[in-house]
Design an enzyme around this catalytic site. Sequence first.
Site, mmCIF file in Angstrom:
data_model
loop_
_atom_site.group_PDB
_atom_site.id
_atom_site.type_symbol
_atom_site.label_atom_id
_atom_site.label_comp_id
_atom_site.label_asym_id
_atom_site.label_seq_id
_atom_site.Cartn_x
_atom_site.Cartn_y
_atom_site.Cartn_z
ATOM 1 N N TYR A 40 -2.579 -0.193 10.344
ATOM 2 C CA TYR A 40 -2.484 -0.558 8.919
ATOM 3 C C TYR A 40 -1.128 -0.148 8.359
ATOM 4 O O TYR A 40 -0.484 -0.919 7.640
ATOM 5 C CB TYR A 40 -3.621 0.107 8.147
ATOM 6 C CG TYR A 40 -3.712 -0.340 6.707
ATOM 7 C CD1 TYR A 40 -4.255 -1.578 6.387
ATOM 8 C CD2 TYR A 40 -3.279 0.483 5.669
ATOM 9 C CE1 TYR A 40 -4.354 -1.996 5.071
ATOM 10 C CE2 TYR A 40 -3.376 0.075 4.355
ATOM 11 C CZ TYR A 40 -3.912 -1.168 4.051
ATOM 12 O OH TYR A 40 -4.009 -1.575 2.740
ATOM 13 N N SER A 88 0.848 -1.185 0.000
ATOM 14 C CA SER A 88 0.000 0.000 0.000
ATOM 15 C C SER A 88 0.882 1.233 0.000
ATOM 16 O O SER A 88 2.049 1.163 0.411
ATOM 17 C CB SER A 88 -0.892 0.000 1.257
ATOM 18 O OG SER A 88 -1.577 1.226 1.412
ATOM 19 N N LYS A 98 1.679 -2.663 6.700
ATOM 20 C CA LYS A 98 2.133 -2.578 5.320
ATOM 21 C C LYS A 98 3.616 -2.205 5.216
ATOM 22 O O LYS A 98 4.294 -2.620 4.270
ATOM 23 C CB LYS A 98 1.256 -1.589 4.545
ATOM 24 C CG LYS A 98 -0.168 -2.084 4.322
ATOM 25 C CD LYS A 98 -0.203 -3.416 3.563
ATOM 26 C CE LYS A 98 -1.622 -3.848 3.250
ATOM 27 N NZ LYS A 98 -1.688 -5.085 2.442
#
Length: 232
Positions: free
Chosen positions: A154, A141, A158
């Site tokens: 998150y 991402s 990532k």
Amino acid sequence: MGDGSNRTIAVTGATRGLGRALVERLLELGHRVLACGRSSENVARLGDLAPVDRLFARQVDVTREADVLAWAEEGRARGFDPDLVIANAGRINDPAPLWEVSAEEFDGVMAVNVSGIANVVRAFVPAMIRAERGIFVCVSSGWGRFTSPDVGPYCASKFAVEGLASALSQDLPSGIAALAVGPGVVETDMLRQVRGTGVGSNESPEEWSVRAAPFFLGLSASDNGASLSVPD
């Protein structure tokens, strides 16, 4: 490995969003797909896309190593031995400052996004090494390369995916590649979970997949260790 026909591709997180759209495009292009998702209902719908000799789909929780290994082994027994694996399954936290994110939610994000990929590596990479060919894609991402507020778990996951892919690439013998790929900003449920329902200005997963499928199919051993993004 080029983008010729008769490829076999494994895709996790294949029942929604980017994964579902990518599976549809790959099937349209004539390839065979080994797919999985967490929802049995969505897996059943996915199975309607193609006959069983071209699509093998099962309910799998990627955080459970036994589930992933069983899916891979059953797929191989049915002739689905992928030369391209796209570890796409992902989870994002509800937006909040890190100190307001529960330990359970934080661990859940890490379990899917990081441990889930490691489980998929164990299920497929040994067979790639024996075959002396294969591409393993860790879906990353932009939030694995820069940060934003309220998505700390998150981002952490990532950034870990980027490091995992890079380290894995150094473990592999010649002829096999592992790399991280950022999909870009696409109108998915995960994006709406963070930014709200009024986002709407980004391309749909279906539009994205038209560019993404040829990109993934064009990856080769020379991409080992790279950190790439699906081209605009």
